[in-house]
Design a protein around this motif. Sequence first.
Motif, PDB file in Angstrom:
ATOM      1  N   VAL A  40      45.033  16.874  28.867  1.00  0.00           N
ATOM      2  CA  VAL A  40      44.286  18.135  28.905  1.00  0.00           C
ATOM      3  C   VAL A  40      44.715  18.972  30.098  1.00  0.00           C
ATOM      4  N   VAL A  41      44.916  18.337  31.242  1.00  0.00           N
ATOM      5  CA  VAL A  41      45.325  19.069  32.441  1.00  0.00           C
ATOM      6  C   VAL A  41      46.707  19.687  32.255  1.00  0.00           C
ATOM      7  N   VAL A  42      47.635  18.952  31.647  1.00  0.00           N
ATOM      8  CA  VAL A  42      48.981  19.486  31.420  1.00  0.00           C
ATOM      9  C   VAL A  42      48.922  20.727  30.535  1.00  0.00           C
ATOM     10  N   VAL A  43      48.168  20.661  29.441  1.00  0.00           N
ATOM     11  CA  VAL A  43      48.045  21.809  28.546  1.00  0.00           C
ATOM     12  C   VAL A  43      47.335  22.966  29.261  1.00  0.00           C
ATOM     13  N   ALA A  44      46.315  22.656  30.051  1.00  0.00           N
ATOM     14  CA  ALA A  44      45.592  23.703  30.777  1.00  0.00           C
ATOM     15  C   ALA A  44      46.512  24.421  31.756  1.00  0.00           C
ATOM     16  N   LEU A  45      47.355  23.672  32.461  1.00  0.00           N
ATOM     17  CA  LEU A  45      48.290  24.297  33.391  1.00  0.00           C
ATOM     18  C   LEU A  45      49.285  25.176  32.645  1.00  0.00           C
ATOM     19  N   LEU A  46      49.755  24.696  31.509  1.00  0.00           N
ATOM     20  CA  LEU A  46      50.700  25.482  30.719  1.00  0.00           C
ATOM     21  C   LEU A  46      50.091  26.805  30.281  1.00  0.00           C
ATOM     22  N   CYS A  47      48.818  26.788  29.904  1.00  0.00           N
ATOM     23  CA  CYS A  47      48.158  28.007  29.427  1.00  0.00           C
ATOM     24  C   CYS A  47      47.682  28.889  30.575  1.00  0.00           C
ATOM     25  N   PHE A  48      47.330  28.283  31.680  1.00  0.00           N
ATOM     26  CA  PHE A  48      46.748  29.045  32.787  1.00  0.00           C
ATOM     27  C   PHE A  48      47.723  30.077  33.354  1.00  0.00           C
ATOM     28  N   PHE A  49      48.933  29.662  33.656  1.00  0.00           N
ATOM     29  CA  PHE A  49      49.853  30.546  34.372  1.00  0.00           C
ATOM     30  C   PHE A  49      50.215  31.803  33.594  1.00  0.00           C
ATOM     31  N   PRO A  50      50.647  31.732  32.327  1.00  0.00           N
ATOM     32  CA  PRO A  50      50.986  32.983  31.622  1.00  0.00           C
ATOM     33  C   PRO A  50      49.790  33.916  31.457  1.00  0.00           C
ATOM     34  N   VAL A  51      48.628  33.351  31.140  1.00  0.00           N
ATOM     35  CA  VAL A  51      47.451  34.190  30.943  1.00  0.00           C
ATOM     36  C   VAL A  51      47.025  34.846  32.257  1.00  0.00           C
ATOM     37  N   ALA A  52      46.989  34.070  33.330  1.00  0.00           N
ATOM     38  CA  ALA A  52      46.574  34.616  34.624  1.00  0.00           C
ATOM     39  C   ALA A  52      47.546  35.686  35.114  1.00  0.00           C
ATOM     40  N   LEU A  53      48.840  35.424  35.019  1.00  0.00           N
ATOM     41  CA  LEU A  53      49.836  36.392  35.489  1.00  0.00           C
ATOM     42  C   LEU A  53      49.753  37.688  34.695  1.00  0.00           C
ATOM     43  N   ASN A  54      49.637  37.578  33.388  1.00  0.00           N
ATOM     44  CA  ASN A  54      49.572  38.786  32.562  1.00  0.00           C
ATOM     45  C   ASN A  54      48.286  39.569  32.812  1.00  0.00           C
ATOM     46  N   LEU A  55      47.170  38.869  32.954  1.00  0.00           N
ATOM     47  CA  LEU A  55      45.912  39.561  33.229  1.00  0.00           C
ATOM     48  C   LEU A  55      45.936  40.242  34.592  1.00  0.00           C
ATOM     49  N   LEU A  56      46.440  39.558  35.609  1.00  0.00           N
ATOM     50  CA  LEU A  56      46.512  40.161  36.946  1.00  0.00           C
ATOM     51  C   LEU A  56      47.395  41.397  36.936  1.00  0.00           C
ATOM     52  N   ALA A  57      48.523  41.311  36.240  1.00  0.00           N
ATOM     53  CA  ALA A  57      49.411  42.470  36.161  1.00  0.00           C
ATOM     54  C   ALA A  57      48.738  43.613  35.410  1.00  0.00           C
ATOM     55  N   GLY A  58      48.027  43.285  34.322  1.00  0.00           N
ATOM     56  CA  GLY A  58      47.364  44.325  33.563  1.00  0.00           C
ATOM     57  C   GLY A  58      46.238  44.996  34.332  1.00  0.00           C
ATOM     58  N   VAL A  59      45.494  44.217  35.103  1.00  0.00           N
ATOM     59  CA  VAL A  59      44.404  44.778  35.903  1.00  0.00           C
ATOM     60  C   VAL A  59      44.939  45.770  36.936  1.00  0.00           C
ATOM     61  N   ARG A  60      46.109  45.481  37.482  1.00  0.00           N
ATOM     62  CA  ARG A  60      46.677  46.356  38.512  1.00  0.00           C
ATOM     63  C   ARG A  60      47.408  47.559  37.933  1.00  0.00           C
ATOM     64  N   ASP A  61      47.800  47.488  36.658  1.00  0.00           N
ATOM     65  CA  ASP A  61      48.622  48.550  36.079  1.00  0.00           C
ATOM     66  C   ASP A  61      47.830  49.644  35.383  1.00  0.00           C
ATOM     67  N   VAL A  62      46.522  49.668  35.573  1.00  0.00           N
ATOM     68  CA  VAL A  62      45.711  50.734  34.976  1.00  0.00           C
ATOM     69  C   VAL A  62      46.134  52.074  35.580  1.00  0.00           C
ATOM     70  N   ASP A  63      46.165  53.094  34.744  1.00  0.00           N
ATOM     71  CA  ASP A  63      46.559  54.430  35.197  1.00  0.00           C
ATOM     72  C   ASP A  63      45.677  54.874  36.361  1.00  0.00           C
ATOM     73  N   ALA A  64      46.327  55.175  37.488  1.00  0.00           N
ATOM     74  CA  ALA A  64      45.585  55.549  38.695  1.00  0.00           C
ATOM     75  C   ALA A  64      44.772  56.817  38.480  1.00  0.00           C
ATOM     76  N   ARG A  65      45.261  57.724  37.624  1.00  0.00           N
ATOM     77  CA  ARG A  65      44.515  58.967  37.383  1.00  0.00           C
ATOM     78  C   ARG A  65      43.184  58.689  36.688  1.00  0.00           C
ATOM     79  N   LEU A  66      43.191  57.711  35.788  1.00  0.00           N
ATOM     80  CA  LEU A  66      41.947  57.341  35.115  1.00  0.00           C
ATOM     81  C   LEU A  66      40.949  56.768  36.108  1.00  0.00           C
ATOM     82  N   ILE A  67      41.429  55.905  37.006  1.00  0.00           N
ATOM     83  CA  ILE A  67      40.544  55.322  38.023  1.00  0.00           C
ATOM     84  C   ILE A  67      39.986  56.407  38.935  1.00  0.00           C
ATOM     85  N   ASP A  68      40.839  57.347  39.364  1.00  0.00           N
ATOM     86  CA  ASP A  68      40.383  58.426  40.249  1.00  0.00           C
ATOM     87  C   ASP A  68      39.345  59.303  39.553  1.00  0.00           C
TER      88      ASP A  68
END
Length: 263
Positions: free
Chosen positions: A129-157
């Motif tokens: 279970v830990v091996v599968v969790a590690l495999l799934c954790f990294f791609p999902v976390a990296l993509n979510l973190l990148a997506g959270v930061r890539d929101v259009d700055a004009r929309l946030i402002d």
Amino acid sequence: MSTRVLRTAARATAPATVTVVLILAAWIMVTALELVPEYVIPAPAAVLESLLVSWPDRLGPATALTGIETLLGIGIGVLVAVAVVVVSGYFPVVGRALTPLLVASQAIPVIVIGPLLTIALGYGIAPKVVVVALLCFFPVALNLLAGVRDVDARLIDTLRTLHASRRALFWRVRLPFAAPRGFAGLRVSVTFAPVAAVFAEYTGSTDGIGYLMLQSIPRLQTDFVFAQVIVLTLMSSLLLAAVTVLERLVCPWNTAHAGKAHA
């Protein structure tokens, strides 16, 4: 269901269907003409027979165990990834601190950690279970973190001028914007998750598809190995289909946009 929908579905599935039929025809021809030894590539009929005969008492229970390991690992990996992203949404310094570590961790094959986890956690379900969790954790976390930061700055402002709080910006803008990217990482993860569970079973187990493979390969039971590969392929396909449906439910705006772009 309209005729137009059926035609669209037929056009979408036709290339894959033709490819599968051609591969199956070539497989039958190679085995029928005995171009390769049977212990290298068994006949499709032998594989199907092995699948049906072994399913009730061997392959079926092993598939159930590997499936449970896979689903638990995917669930834990996704939950931890979302938790990390939520924490980084409230404390951006956490996201900036973790991103380089997450990127660097991709250089370490998760499968290599399997033997260490077996030593630490034993031969039960936990290390798989830990091996599968590690495999799934990294791609999902990296993509979510990148997506959270890539929101259009004009929309946030614009929303900040309307006095939107940090919490509202995260839950109503940043996370929904990042969700499709998170699902993209999840689609990649679930495709390989069953294989990761099998490799984890290689390092130490008493049941599961990986255990059966370890028993079958030295005995040259190739038809049984092929049957297990077919089961793993179906498992990955079902998981991918489930994630695709889930994405349509969670992110309808993204799938609608993609459909317009396709058209």
